[in-house]
Design a protein around this motif. Sequence first.
Motif, short mmCIF file in Angstrom:
data_model
loop_
_atom_site.label_atom_id
_atom_site.label_comp_id
_atom_site.label_asym_id
_atom_site.label_seq_id
_atom_site.Cartn_x
_atom_site.Cartn_y
_atom_site.Cartn_z
N LYS A 98 0.83 -1.20 0.00
CA LYS A 98 0.00 0.00 0.00
C LYS A 98 0.86 1.25 0.00
O LYS A 98 1.76 1.39 0.83
CB LYS A 98 -0.92 0.00 1.23
N SER A 101 -1.27 6.38 -2.80
CA SER A 101 -2.25 6.48 -3.89
C SER A 101 -2.74 5.15 -4.41
O SER A 101 -3.81 5.09 -5.03
CB SER A 101 -1.63 7.25 -5.07
N THR A 103 -3.00 0.66 -4.04
CA THR A 103 -2.88 -0.59 -3.29
C THR A 103 -2.73 -1.72 -4.29
O THR A 103 -3.54 -1.84 -5.23
CB THR A 103 -4.10 -0.83 -2.39
N ARG A 118 -6.98 4.53 -3.90
CA ARG A 118 -6.87 4.80 -2.46
C ARG A 118 -8.18 4.57 -1.72
O ARG A 118 -8.19 4.42 -0.50
CB ARG A 118 -6.38 6.23 -2.24
#
Length: 951
Positions: A98, A101, A103, A118
């Motif tokens: 993560k 901005s 993941t 996000r």
Amino acid sequence: MKLRLLLFCMLGSSLFNVLLAGHPSYTTTPEGVIVFTDPLVTGASMAVKLEVVTDNIIRVMAVPGKEIPARESLVTVYKKSPGVTFAVIPSKENITLKTGSLTAVVDAKTGAVSFFDRNGKKILNEKGPLGRSFQPAVYDGKRAYKLVQTFQTTPGDAWYGLGQHQDGVYNYKGQQVQFFQNNTEVAIPFLISAKNYGILWDNYSLTTAGDIRPLQPLTTLQLFSKKGEAGWLTASYVNDKHKPQEVITERAEDNINMEFEGDSKVQLPAAFTPASGMVTWEGSLASYLSGNHQFRFTFGGSLKVWLNGKLMLDHWRKAWNPAPALISFSFKKGEKIPVKIEWTPEGGESYLALKWQEPLPLEEQNSFSFSSEAGQLVDYYFVYGSNMDEVIGGYRNLTGKAPIVPKWALGFWQSRERYKTQAEIETTVDEFRKRKIPIDNIVLDWSYWKEAAWGSQEFDETRFPSPDNMIDVLHKKYNTHLMISVWPKFYEGIPAYNEFEKNGWLYKRNIADRQRDWIGKGYVSTFYDAFNEHARKGFWELINKKIYSKGVDAWWMDASEPDILSNVSPEKRKLQMSPTALGSAAEYLNAYPLQNAKGIYEGQRLTEPNKRVFLLTRSGFAGSQRYAAAIWSGDIGSTWRDMKNQIAAGVNFSMSGLPYWTMDIGGFVVPEKFEKPDTENIEEWRELNTRWYQFGAFVPLFRAHGQFPYREVFNIAPDDHAAYKSILYYDNLRYRLMPYIYSLAGQAYHENYTIMRGLVMDFAKDTAVLNIGDQFMFGPSLLVNPVCEYRQRNRELYLPKGAGWYDLYSGKWYAGGEHINVEAPYERMPLFVKAGSIVPFGPGLQYTSQKPADTITLNVYAGADASFDLYEDEGTNYDYEKGAFSTISIKYNEAAKTVTIDDRKGTFNGMLQKRTFRINLITPKEAQRLDLDVKGEKEVLYEGKKAVIKL
């Protein structure tokens, strides 16, 4: 317990512990995380490594086994941004990486990666568990893999970029793209999505992207002869295309596959004469697969295709220079569809191939794949942004900024194949100046050397007695620059060849094959190995000594695919390039133009560090922009269809991250009807050029080129003809727009902007634009709508939602979100300006450096707040890289009806200290015709300090 012991024996203690503990196997690294897949699921353990480059860029690497090999990319040049933080979060099923901005979630068993924004909304995912594959291969005695990576997206996605291709396709969803550098085809392995993500596929080998299912030969369809017999089509051969009834042979054929050099000699009947003859295939096609079938042709000569009695394709291309053509047809299961294919080869070496693709299954319609022939690992970058400009900014963050072109390069260039003498160059430029036709650059194409001395880089003194003086006259008398053609090609036995051969810098297979080219008696030749650092330096030293030292301004790098022999198969090209200095040609195939440009860019910057390098090259690759390389679309045909195909080609190329693109205005190869035209054909020739010049004035680089007839406006039409008047009008308009255009060039460097823009870039919320590939934005304000049909005097077009629109010429206002039909008179192409725009126009010029823009007209198009940043620098050097430039921010407030010209920021040598701004307000109720020579409604003397003007 016995089962656990058995697993222990079979799979090893490490995996046993992982399974027993119920936790995925992974390790963190300073850059990210490495996840090791479950061999029970993937067949063998694989390592998947995620590296955080920035908050919005994640690199993904994957290999069979557990060792990620070290790799120095030719494409990327980024350095990790300082201060980027990330977290690695394990769970039983996944490993999550993560950033601020993005993941990325890795499935612990399959290694498939999914990307989320996000807010946790899925953007894209790798297909699992079989979406990634490694098939062992060997090249030059070294182990490699055939690599496949498949992604899945959500419905409504659309894909663009991927380089420059000539099939007229804009949205590549459901399409197939081949990455094999060729004349007119440029491979850029960067995809950009309408959903604001991009994928940079870091592989240089022969690659298929999109729908990667193999294209099928004709024989895999149900075929019926013209008499209804199953199994073949009826092929009829005639030796006189004007006497189609005189058939010399008729035979059953179930395949048409003459795609590459030499194929036709094997497949065509010995009695057939391709230069004068014609072949017709007739019968029916049927498929047990219902749905849309795609037919892909590769052809030279004239090709007509009828399906079910309807003419689906009527296209021409010079016989030696085959072109692609794509048509679609919806079949119903088992239904016979009459087919007729009529081919006039028009040449000795003949090209015609037909392959087809079955309908895409419903479950695969939201999938996109990359399949590369050779590589050591899967290696790609996922880039995300809030808009498509940010995604392209991420691409340039990875692969390098695009230096600002010298200002003169944004003016008009005149070229032809070819100016044969020094006198022709000088008299041509002299005629431009006498007629007051704006021009900044003239191009000297190939064969300025003696016939037998290709690669010498020496002028033939009988035709160019004093090249130094010629260049000096162009510079000082005519204020015109000279671009010169250089090929990476050497004739066997000349001194330059001998020097490169002695140093081991040449590809030798073409020499061993005794392959002769098409010049005179034919000469044996080869290309230098641009992957060899010393060879690149040697090539620069050669052209520096022989050419650059004479004052040449820019480089035209032809045949940079490398086109050692035209129209060869990928297998033949790889043999011609083997071995490269870095490894097998199979692995490095498509990166040649990148390395070729690198040598000249680095060589010139070292030789003359503060003079802008400018390269025009026929091929490029991801990263070419950092070497000041602009690309042109190769030897396209002088046809209306070719002209229209350049729109999608140029837009997709620009959306591939490289901002500078151009084309041969008028087309390069010319149909016979235009070579010796009668009265009707010469009028079509003039209209074709008129429409093409109108289009060409609004692409990043404005350039005319081609074979005979000559392409200068005064050779196209007399000065009282509508063609001449229109071409001159758009040439002048281009120069009046120079403050706008040069500001866009500044943004392309400083803000990673894209000059030639697909509508989806600026109107992403308007789904109607996803498939509109025959209109585009030139910068933020101008909507360009080329006219691509003979005698067309109206144009259907779409005005995107989210803004009103003004006709540039009349000032008439139109609502957005509408399809309209507008007038397109001979002398004008429909141009619209987005409401909420400020468009700066400068003085009339004959060349870009004639005078500074001491008076600028600001046309303000009301309907929304607007802004524009006027950018300026010294125009020819690299001081802008050190901060020597200025910007003037100009804003319009719709509610207050005020224009604010902010304080000037920055400075540079020779900067204009004061200027006059003339301001015009165009509103829906107050249309104004475009007239740049009248005084503005408001006028202000600007000396660098903020001014507010009430309108």
